[in-house]
Design a protein around this motif. Structure first.
Motif, PDB file in Angstrom:
ATOM      1  N   CYS A  46       0.815  -1.222   0.000  1.00 37.33           N
ATOM      2  CA  CYS A  46       0.000   0.000   0.000  1.00 37.33           C
ATOM      3  C   CYS A  46       0.843   1.265   0.000  1.00 37.33           C
ATOM      4  O   CYS A  46       0.504   2.237  -0.673  1.00 37.33           O
ATOM      5  CB  CYS A  46      -0.945   0.006   1.196  1.00 37.33           C
ATOM      6  SG  CYS A  46      -2.174  -1.307   1.157  1.00 37.33           S
ATOM      7  N   THR A  49       1.884   1.544  -3.692  1.00 35.28           N
ATOM      8  CA  THR A  49       0.769   1.589  -4.642  1.00 35.28           C
ATOM      9  C   THR A  49      -0.097   2.834  -4.491  1.00 35.28           C
ATOM     10  O   THR A  49      -0.489   3.444  -5.488  1.00 35.28           O
ATOM     11  CB  THR A  49      -0.113   0.335  -4.470  1.00 35.28           C
ATOM     12  OG1 THR A  49       0.702  -0.826  -4.645  1.00 35.28           O
ATOM     13  CG2 THR A  49      -1.260   0.328  -5.455  1.00 35.28           C
ATOM     14  N   LEU A  50      -0.403   3.217  -3.253  1.00 38.31           N
ATOM     15  CA  LEU A  50      -1.386   4.278  -3.041  1.00 38.31           C
ATOM     16  C   LEU A  50      -0.814   5.687  -3.065  1.00 38.31           C
ATOM     17  O   LEU A  50      -1.561   6.653  -2.949  1.00 38.31           O
ATOM     18  CB  LEU A  50      -2.148   4.031  -1.739  1.00 38.31           C
ATOM     19  CG  LEU A  50      -2.950   2.729  -1.752  1.00 38.31           C
ATOM     20  CD1 LEU A  50      -3.607   2.502  -0.401  1.00 38.31           C
ATOM     21  CD2 LEU A  50      -3.972   2.724  -2.861  1.00 38.31           C
ATOM     22  N   SER A  55      -2.930   5.883  -8.573  1.00 36.22           N
ATOM     23  CA  SER A  55      -4.002   5.755  -7.576  1.00 36.22           C
ATOM     24  C   SER A  55      -4.374   7.147  -7.099  1.00 36.22           C
ATOM     25  O   SER A  55      -3.532   7.879  -6.595  1.00 36.22           O
ATOM     26  CB  SER A  55      -3.529   4.913  -6.387  1.00 36.22           C
ATOM     27  OG  SER A  55      -3.258   3.604  -6.792  1.00 36.22           O
ATOM     28  N   TRP A  58      -6.587   8.652  -2.520  1.00 33.43           N
ATOM     29  CA  TRP A  58      -6.304   7.884  -1.311  1.00 33.43           C
ATOM     30  C   TRP A  58      -5.525   8.790  -0.377  1.00 33.43           C
ATOM     31  O   TRP A  58      -4.630   9.515  -0.792  1.00 33.43           O
ATOM     32  CB  TRP A  58      -5.486   6.637  -1.630  1.00 33.43           C
ATOM     33  CG  TRP A  58      -6.295   5.570  -2.287  1.00 33.43           C
ATOM     34  CD1 TRP A  58      -6.502   5.418  -3.622  1.00 33.43           C
ATOM     35  CD2 TRP A  58      -7.016   4.527  -1.644  1.00 33.43           C
ATOM     36  NE1 TRP A  58      -7.312   4.334  -3.855  1.00 33.43           N
ATOM     37  CE2 TRP A  58      -7.642   3.767  -2.649  1.00 33.43           C
ATOM     38  CE3 TRP A  58      -7.200   4.151  -0.312  1.00 33.43           C
ATOM     39  CZ2 TRP A  58      -8.429   2.657  -2.372  1.00 33.43           C
ATOM     40  CZ3 TRP A  58      -7.983   3.042  -0.036  1.00 33.43           C
ATOM     41  CH2 TRP A  58      -8.584   2.311  -1.052  1.00 33.43           C
ATOM     42  N   TRP A  66      -4.632   3.639   4.865  1.00 35.85           N
ATOM     43  CA  TRP A  66      -5.054   4.586   3.837  1.00 35.85           C
ATOM     44  C   TRP A  66      -6.556   4.475   3.663  1.00 35.85           C
ATOM     45  O   TRP A  66      -7.144   3.397   3.801  1.00 35.85           O
ATOM     46  CB  TRP A  66      -4.363   4.279   2.504  1.00 35.85           C
ATOM     47  CG  TRP A  66      -2.894   4.547   2.563  1.00 35.85           C
ATOM     48  CD1 TRP A  66      -2.253   5.681   2.156  1.00 35.85           C
ATOM     49  CD2 TRP A  66      -1.885   3.674   3.047  1.00 35.85           C
ATOM     50  NE1 TRP A  66      -0.904   5.556   2.372  1.00 35.85           N
ATOM     51  CE2 TRP A  66      -0.652   4.332   2.930  1.00 35.85           C
ATOM     52  CE3 TRP A  66      -1.893   2.395   3.606  1.00 35.85           C
ATOM     53  CZ2 TRP A  66       0.554   3.768   3.326  1.00 35.85           C
ATOM     54  CZ3 TRP A  66      -0.691   1.821   4.006  1.00 35.85           C
ATOM     55  CH2 TRP A  66       0.508   2.512   3.856  1.00 35.85           C
ATOM     56  N   VAL A  77      -7.805   0.677   4.202  1.00 41.66           N
ATOM     57  CA  VAL A  77      -6.962  -0.508   4.109  1.00 41.66           C
ATOM     58  C   VAL A  77      -5.773  -0.316   5.038  1.00 41.66           C
ATOM     59  O   VAL A  77      -5.287   0.812   5.216  1.00 41.66           O
ATOM     60  CB  VAL A  77      -6.488  -0.792   2.666  1.00 41.66           C
ATOM     61  CG1 VAL A  77      -7.650  -1.184   1.774  1.00 41.66           C
ATOM     62  CG2 VAL A  77      -5.732   0.381   2.074  1.00 41.66           C
ATOM     63  N   GLN A  79      -1.968  -2.002   5.864  1.00 37.71           N
ATOM     64  CA  GLN A  79      -0.898  -2.920   5.495  1.00 37.71           C
ATOM     65  C   GLN A  79      -0.353  -3.556   6.765  1.00 37.71           C
ATOM     66  O   GLN A  79       0.001  -2.865   7.711  1.00 37.71           O
ATOM     67  CB  GLN A  79       0.222  -2.161   4.788  1.00 37.71           C
ATOM     68  CG  GLN A  79       1.347  -3.041   4.293  1.00 37.71           C
ATOM     69  CD  GLN A  79       0.982  -3.755   3.021  1.00 37.71           C
ATOM     70  OE1 GLN A  79       0.614  -3.118   2.051  1.00 37.71           O
ATOM     71  NE2 GLN A  79       1.095  -5.068   3.018  1.00 37.71           N
ATOM     72  N   VAL A  84      -3.136  -7.453   3.769  1.00 33.97           N
ATOM     73  CA  VAL A  84      -3.775  -6.139   3.809  1.00 33.97           C
ATOM     74  C   VAL A  84      -5.176  -6.350   4.362  1.00 33.97           C
ATOM     75  O   VAL A  84      -5.877  -7.282   3.959  1.00 33.97           O
ATOM     76  CB  VAL A  84      -3.834  -5.491   2.405  1.00 33.97           C
ATOM     77  CG1 VAL A  84      -4.621  -4.195   2.435  1.00 33.97           C
ATOM     78  CG2 VAL A  84      -2.422  -5.249   1.889  1.00 33.97           C
ATOM     79  N   PHE A 109      -7.252  -3.306  -6.829  1.00 32.16           N
ATOM     80  CA  PHE A 109      -5.796  -3.395  -6.690  1.00 32.16           C
ATOM     81  C   PHE A 109      -5.191  -4.360  -7.693  1.00 32.16           C
ATOM     82  O   PHE A 109      -4.091  -4.296  -8.058  1.00 32.16           O
ATOM     83  CB  PHE A 109      -5.399  -3.796  -5.268  1.00 32.16           C
ATOM     84  CG  PHE A 109      -5.620  -2.684  -4.283  1.00 32.16           C
ATOM     85  CD1 PHE A 109      -4.919  -1.489  -4.398  1.00 32.16           C
ATOM     86  CD2 PHE A 109      -6.500  -2.832  -3.242  1.00 32.16           C
ATOM     87  CE1 PHE A 109      -5.111  -0.455  -3.493  1.00 32.16           C
ATOM     88  CE2 PHE A 109      -6.685  -1.806  -2.322  1.00 32.16           C
ATOM     89  CZ  PHE A 109      -5.994  -0.618  -2.439  1.00 32.16           C
TER      90      PHE A 109
END
Length: 109
Positions: A46, A49-50, A55, A58, A66, A77, A79, A84, A109
């Motif tokens: 996360c 990715t976020l 993305s 977020w 996040w 979510v 981590q 997750v 995702f």
């Protein structure tokens, strides 16, 4: 009883102290409204990715947590070392995500 005001999908959720349990390996596991997403760190990180440009919307809302919108549902979510975890929001309160929402977040995702 006081009922918290509803939150729109663009507002930050209120700070909620979430309870956790500890697994055999010492990992804090959220429980209550949180459900495991089934995404090992090799599949989803996360914190990487976020925050990338792919993305949108977020926000980091806690340590390794996040919050964003998937479909028309606000979700958070978290981590953890082995997975997750996911919870949904409704009317300003955390709720357990439905199986359909879990599937939608996995697809996201």
């Amino acid at each position: 009883a006081d009922v918290p005001p509803p939150h729109s999908s663009t507002e930050h959720p209120p700070a909620v102290k979430s309870e956790t349990a500890e697994s055999a390996d010492g990992e804090d596991i959220p429980f209550g409204c949180w459900e495991a997403l089934g995404a090992a760190p090799a599949e989803l990180q996360c914190d990487v990715t976020l925050v990338c440009g792919q993305s949108f919307r977020w926000r980091e809302t806690g340590e390794r947590e996040w919050t964003g919108v998937v479909g028309d549902v606000m979700v958070s979510v978290r981590q953890r070392p082995s997975d997750v975890w996911l919870c949904a929001w409704h009317g300003g309160a955390q709720i357990k995500p439905s199986p359909d929402l879990i599937a939608a977040v996995r697809d996201y995702f």
